[in-house]
Scaffold this motif. Structure first.
Motif, PDB file in Angstrom:
ATOM      1  N   ALA A  31       0.872  -1.165   0.000  1.00 19.90           N
ATOM      2  CA  ALA A  31       0.000   0.000   0.000  1.00 19.90           C
ATOM      3  C   ALA A  31       0.914   1.221   0.000  1.00 19.90           C
ATOM      4  O   ALA A  31       1.950   1.224   0.659  1.00 19.90           O
ATOM      5  N   MET A  32       0.548   2.242  -0.757  1.00 20.80           N
ATOM      6  CA  MET A  32       1.389   3.423  -0.883  1.00 20.80           C
ATOM      7  C   MET A  32       0.576   4.661  -0.522  1.00 20.80           C
ATOM      8  O   MET A  32      -0.640   4.709  -0.731  1.00 20.80           O
ATOM      9  N   GLY A  33       1.270   5.662  -0.028  1.00 24.03           N
ATOM     10  CA  GLY A  33       0.573   6.888   0.334  1.00 24.03           C
ATOM     11  C   GLY A  33       1.462   8.098   0.248  1.00 24.03           C
ATOM     12  O   GLY A  33       2.694   7.975   0.166  1.00 24.03           O
ATOM     13  N   TRP A  34       0.838   9.256   0.237  1.00 23.23           N
ATOM     14  CA  TRP A  34       1.532  10.542   0.305  1.00 23.23           C
ATOM     15  C   TRP A  34       1.019  11.288   1.534  1.00 23.23           C
ATOM     16  O   TRP A  34      -0.196  11.335   1.796  1.00 23.23           O
ATOM     17  N   PHE A  35       1.956  11.863   2.245  1.00 24.58           N
ATOM     18  CA  PHE A  35       1.644  12.698   3.397  1.00 24.58           C
ATOM     19  C   PHE A  35       2.400  14.007   3.235  1.00 24.58           C
ATOM     20  O   PHE A  35       3.310  14.115   2.410  1.00 24.58           O
ATOM     21  N   ARG A  36       2.019  14.997   4.020  1.00 23.14           N
ATOM     22  CA  ARG A  36       2.743  16.268   3.969  1.00 23.14           C
ATOM     23  C   ARG A  36       2.829  16.868   5.360  1.00 23.14           C
ATOM     24  O   ARG A  36       2.010  16.581   6.238  1.00 23.14           O
ATOM     25  N   GLN A  37       3.827  17.698   5.527  1.00 23.36           N
ATOM     26  CA  GLN A  37       4.023  18.364   6.810  1.00 23.36           C
ATOM     27  C   GLN A  37       4.480  19.787   6.568  1.00 23.36           C
ATOM     28  O   GLN A  37       5.530  20.015   5.951  1.00 23.36           O
ATOM     29  N   GLU A  42       1.471  19.134  12.271  1.00 22.78           N
ATOM     30  CA  GLU A  42       1.669  17.698  12.266  1.00 22.78           C
ATOM     31  C   GLU A  42       1.612  17.165  10.838  1.00 22.78           C
ATOM     32  O   GLU A  42       1.031  17.775   9.953  1.00 22.78           O
ATOM     33  N   ARG A  43       2.216  16.007  10.672  1.00 24.43           N
ATOM     34  CA  ARG A  43       2.147  15.348   9.371  1.00 24.43           C
ATOM     35  C   ARG A  43       0.706  14.949   9.099  1.00 24.43           C
ATOM     36  O   ARG A  43       0.026  14.396   9.974  1.00 24.43           O
ATOM     37  N   GLU A  44       0.236  15.215   7.874  1.00 22.67           N
ATOM     38  CA  GLU A  44      -1.153  14.915   7.549  1.00 22.67           C
ATOM     39  C   GLU A  44      -1.256  14.072   6.283  1.00 22.67           C
ATOM     40  O   GLU A  44      -0.421  14.158   5.375  1.00 22.67           O
ATOM     41  N   PHE A  45      -2.291  13.313   6.235  1.00 26.18           N
ATOM     42  CA  PHE A  45      -2.581  12.446   5.099  1.00 26.18           C
ATOM     43  C   PHE A  45      -2.970  13.280   3.885  1.00 26.18           C
ATOM     44  O   PHE A  45      -3.709  14.262   4.004  1.00 26.18           O
ATOM     45  N   VAL A  46      -2.485  12.866   2.714  1.00 27.20           N
ATOM     46  CA  VAL A  46      -2.846  13.525   1.461  1.00 27.20           C
ATOM     47  C   VAL A  46      -3.601  12.558   0.543  1.00 27.20           C
ATOM     48  O   VAL A  46      -4.717  12.842   0.127  1.00 27.20           O
ATOM     49  N   ALA A  47      -2.984  11.425   0.243  1.00 26.93           N
ATOM     50  CA  ALA A  47      -3.603  10.477  -0.690  1.00 26.93           C
ATOM     51  C   ALA A  47      -3.006   9.096  -0.463  1.00 26.93           C
ATOM     52  O   ALA A  47      -1.878   8.967   0.006  1.00 26.93           O
ATOM     53  N   ALA A  48      -3.782   8.078  -0.816  1.00 23.81           N
ATOM     54  CA  ALA A  48      -3.322   6.693  -0.685  1.00 23.81           C
ATOM     55  C   ALA A  48      -3.863   5.870  -1.833  1.00 23.81           C
ATOM     56  O   ALA A  48      -4.904   6.204  -2.418  1.00 23.81           O
ATOM     57  N   TYR A  92       6.507  17.060   1.263  1.00 29.97           N
ATOM     58  CA  TYR A  92       5.682  15.909   0.910  1.00 29.97           C
ATOM     59  C   TYR A  92       6.500  14.631   1.028  1.00 29.97           C
ATOM     60  O   TYR A  92       7.628  14.549   0.526  1.00 29.97           O
ATOM     61  N   TYR A  93       5.894  13.641   1.678  1.00 25.88           N
ATOM     62  CA  TYR A  93       6.557  12.370   1.928  1.00 25.88           C
ATOM     63  C   TYR A  93       5.796  11.222   1.276  1.00 25.88           C
ATOM     64  O   TYR A  93       4.563  11.163   1.349  1.00 25.88           O
ATOM     65  N   CYS A  94       6.553  10.317   0.703  1.00 33.32           N
ATOM     66  CA  CYS A  94       6.013   9.077   0.174  1.00 33.32           C
ATOM     67  C   CYS A  94       6.156   7.997   1.247  1.00 33.32           C
ATOM     68  O   CYS A  94       7.157   7.995   1.982  1.00 33.32           O
ATOM     69  N   ALA A  95       5.194   7.093   1.327  1.00 29.66           N
ATOM     70  CA  ALA A  95       5.242   6.048   2.342  1.00 29.66           C
ATOM     71  C   ALA A  95       4.747   4.733   1.753  1.00 29.66           C
ATOM     72  O   ALA A  95       3.937   4.723   0.822  1.00 29.66           O
ATOM     73  N   LEU A 104      -4.428   3.057   2.996  1.00 30.86           N
ATOM     74  CA  LEU A 104      -4.147   3.344   4.394  1.00 30.86           C
ATOM     75  C   LEU A 104      -4.003   4.845   4.567  1.00 30.86           C
ATOM     76  O   LEU A 104      -3.217   5.481   3.871  1.00 30.86           O
ATOM     77  N   THR A 105      -4.747   5.410   5.508  1.00 25.45           N
ATOM     78  CA  THR A 105      -4.760   6.864   5.667  1.00 25.45           C
ATOM     79  C   THR A 105      -4.053   7.347   6.925  1.00 25.45           C
ATOM     80  O   THR A 105      -3.888   8.547   7.124  1.00 25.45           O
ATOM     81  N   ASP A 106      -3.656   6.432   7.795  1.00 30.80           N
ATOM     82  CA  ASP A 106      -3.009   6.778   9.058  1.00 30.80           C
ATOM     83  C   ASP A 106      -1.507   6.576   8.911  1.00 30.80           C
ATOM     84  O   ASP A 106      -1.067   5.477   8.562  1.00 30.80           O
TER      85      ASP A 106
END
Length: 123
Positions: A31-37, A42-48, A92-95, A104-106
């Protein structure tokens, strides 16, 4: 193991495309996601996106403006950002979560993170 690229500076209303590539290893059904801070926040969810790309999820603040996609053959996930706003300014961070399969949004659910790429939107 995750390397982001594509950040930069743009004026409000412009577009940027971020890419994230897994290097050095192949993840199993990630599962992959993007977050930003943003500074002071705090770091927040952007897309998954799910492991097969069939399911996606977006934060309300970016819905309709951002699109997440993936190319498993290239171990790459992308975030197309359009109609950017100054409030989109952040690192922006990739996870990734191996064998995550679903969206996954958390951020606690992710195991691997990139180093981050700066996005700056000026008004």
């Amino acid at each position: 193991q995750l390397v982001e690229s594509g950040g930069g500076s743009v004026q409000a209303g412009g577009s940027l495309r971020l890419s994230c590539t897994a290097s050095g290893r192949t993840f199993d059904s990630p599962a992959m996601g993007w977050f930003r801070q943003a500074p002071g926040k705090e770091r927040e969810f952007v897309a998954a996106i799910s492991w097969n790309g069939a399911n996606t999820a977006y934060a309300d603040s970016v819905k309709g403006r951002f699109t997440i996609s993936r190319e498993n053959a290239k171990n790459t996930v992308a975030l197309q950002m359009s109609r950017l706003k100054p409030e989109d300014t952040a690192v922006y961070y990739c996870a990734a979560k191996e064998r995550g399969r679903i969206t996954l949004t958390d951020f606690h659910q992710y195991e691997y993170w990139g180093q981050g790429t700066q996005v700056t939107v000026s008004s």
